[in-house]
Scaffold this motif. Sequence first.
Motif, mmCIF file in Angstrom:
data_model
loop_
_atom_site.group_PDB
_atom_site.id
_atom_site.type_symbol
_atom_site.label_atom_id
_atom_site.label_comp_id
_atom_site.label_asym_id
_atom_site.label_seq_id
_atom_site.Cartn_x
_atom_site.Cartn_y
_atom_site.Cartn_z
ATOM 1 N N PRO A 124 24.324 -51.612 8.745
ATOM 2 C CA PRO A 124 24.966 -50.567 9.551
ATOM 3 C C PRO A 124 24.517 -49.154 9.184
ATOM 4 O O PRO A 124 24.373 -48.307 10.071
ATOM 5 C CB PRO A 124 26.460 -50.756 9.246
ATOM 6 N N GLN A 125 24.308 -48.910 7.888
ATOM 7 C CA GLN A 125 23.883 -47.571 7.487
ATOM 8 C C GLN A 125 22.462 -47.281 7.969
ATOM 9 O O GLN A 125 22.166 -46.178 8.441
ATOM 10 C CB GLN A 125 23.969 -47.430 5.961
ATOM 11 N N ILE A 126 21.599 -48.260 7.862
ATOM 12 C CA ILE A 126 20.227 -48.076 8.355
ATOM 13 C C ILE A 126 20.240 -47.891 9.868
ATOM 14 O O ILE A 126 19.520 -47.040 10.406
ATOM 15 C CB ILE A 126 19.342 -49.269 7.953
ATOM 16 N N LYS A 127 21.072 -48.657 10.565
ATOM 17 C CA LYS A 127 21.150 -48.537 12.024
ATOM 18 C C LYS A 127 21.618 -47.133 12.420
ATOM 19 O O LYS A 127 21.103 -46.534 13.384
ATOM 20 C CB LYS A 127 22.109 -49.596 12.581
ATOM 21 N N GLY A 128 22.592 -46.585 11.688
ATOM 22 C CA GLY A 128 23.050 -45.230 11.983
ATOM 23 C C GLY A 128 21.937 -44.213 11.831
ATOM 24 O O GLY A 128 21.749 -43.337 12.692
ATOM 25 N N ARG A 129 21.184 -44.321 10.744
ATOM 26 C CA ARG A 129 20.066 -43.405 10.527
ATOM 27 C C ARG A 129 18.982 -43.614 11.584
ATOM 28 O O ARG A 129 18.326 -42.669 12.043
ATOM 29 C CB ARG A 129 19.489 -43.618 9.125
ATOM 30 N N MET A 130 18.793 -44.851 11.971
ATOM 31 C CA MET A 130 17.798 -45.204 12.974
ATOM 32 C C MET A 130 18.136 -44.550 14.321
ATOM 33 O O MET A 130 17.261 -44.013 15.016
ATOM 34 C CB MET A 130 17.771 -46.731 13.104
ATOM 35 N N MET A 131 19.413 -44.587 14.696
ATOM 36 C CA MET A 131 19.825 -43.984 15.959
ATOM 37 C C MET A 131 19.672 -42.470 15.921
ATOM 38 O O MET A 131 19.269 -41.855 16.911
ATOM 39 C CB MET A 131 21.268 -44.380 16.267
#
Length: 531
Positions: free
Chosen positions: A477-484
């Motif tokens: 989830p943290q990587i996905k947030g940064r990715m977005m």
Amino acid sequence: GHLLTSALSTAKVRAQVVQGQVRLGNYHLKEINVCVCVCVYVCVGVDTDLLPASGGEEMTLGFLQELVKILFGYICKSSQRSSKVLDFHHPHQLKDGLEGFSLNLPDQPETLEQILVDCRDTLKYGVSTGHPRFFNQLSSGLDVIGVAGEWLTSTANTNMFTYEVSPVFLLMEEILLRKMQSIVGWSDDDGDGIFCPGGTISNLYSILLARYHFYPEVKTRGMGALPQLALFTSEHSHYSVKKSAAVLGIGSENVAVVKCDERWAYLLSLQGLVPFYVNATAGTTVYGAFDPLNDIADICHRHTLWMHVDAAWGGGLLMSDRHRMKLQGIERACSVTWNPHKMMGVPLQCSAILVKKKGLLKECNEFCAEYLFQMDKPYNVSYDTGDKSIQCGRHVDAFKLWLMWKAKGSEGFGTQVNKCLENAEYLYDQLQMRTDFELVFKDKPEHSNVCFWYIPPSLRGLPLGTERDKRLHQVAPQIKGRMMEKGSVLIGYQPLGDKVNFFRCVFSNPATQQEDIDFLLDEIVWLGHDL
């Protein structure tokens, strides 16, 4: 020159005229006489000046030409790897308005120039699902022929309930359904079907038809006239099976969920319940796994159960000579869901429910509305297919698939499917060779789904167990947030069963290359190295 000056003055629109060329806002036009036309429609600025208004041809042409420029620019940008997959903003930011883009609806009409700006900004702040580095959903890619089909369909703006208002489209749908039925493996004498608003509705149709097949009195007398019904599905099937059972009054608690390591026959005896339907999945949403269709068909035949195959995701593999054996036994099904808007790359939406028993769709759903389905029309009224549907109005979803099939041929779709599964195998091979990633399953993927964890340096020394799982669950989830926020790539994640959050990469975009897969892994490492 006087007309141009007058038009600009009336419109209060800023323009620059330099050496016979005109720049108006963001639009650059080489011919001044064209600019006059553009200025007029920009100045007057209301849709009453477009066709069908009298004399609106030139203004309509100018408006549509500018719109096509916006759409063409977006299509070109979607294929550029240097562009973002998304320009992310939080909901409150979009609601508050950004750089002149407002979601609020006015009391007075706005200018056509503003309408064009709104079209451009709508695409700008959305997600580019056709980008080669969009791996987030099962439906991705941007097929130009499919887009052309969608444009034509919207222009025709007709309905799929009677031959009199949709003659060509209904015949196209019939031809497509027969083609798909033959690919499934049914004879020419068998088969019926209809295009639906997505796989969930297609699956709902299958349960609706199965119930009517065994208990036709349900149509008039309702569920109170029936025994307490039960149906079966695997634990990794799509949630639409339970949702459909709830919608149809069967009840989600009466859906028997079979664990994937159990034999289907194990749960056939349910105290006080009457089984009637089995859902088998060909290509599960998360893992891309295939149920043993022939084994399930044997059980359904032995116990007189309706067998449905949810091939919404896996149906596209039927187009590939290399991979269609993964759906062996599908020809024994009573009904099949197949979504061409997934693996075949047709623009959303395009889903079909295929039914082996001809005539059942109409028997189950018809109510013979006299204002639509008169029997004394001057043509063969069997082509009035609206009574097959639980809808009245139905969008034309068949044409874009028909047009793409014309452009690619069956072989072209097969090549496209093969390419997507080759990409999945490449990702699988890369993950096997790396120590900073872990595969959820060690075996080679059956479909184009590849599921994996990224293990940041801080977790690599931890022993397997609860503490490691707790921390690993927070990584995706943290990587996905940064990715977005960065917008460089997009991939989905989820937990499943006892497995903590993991990434699920799916391939259905023929534009994706191996360099995009390498980029995905490198980007995950970059975004998550400090977690």
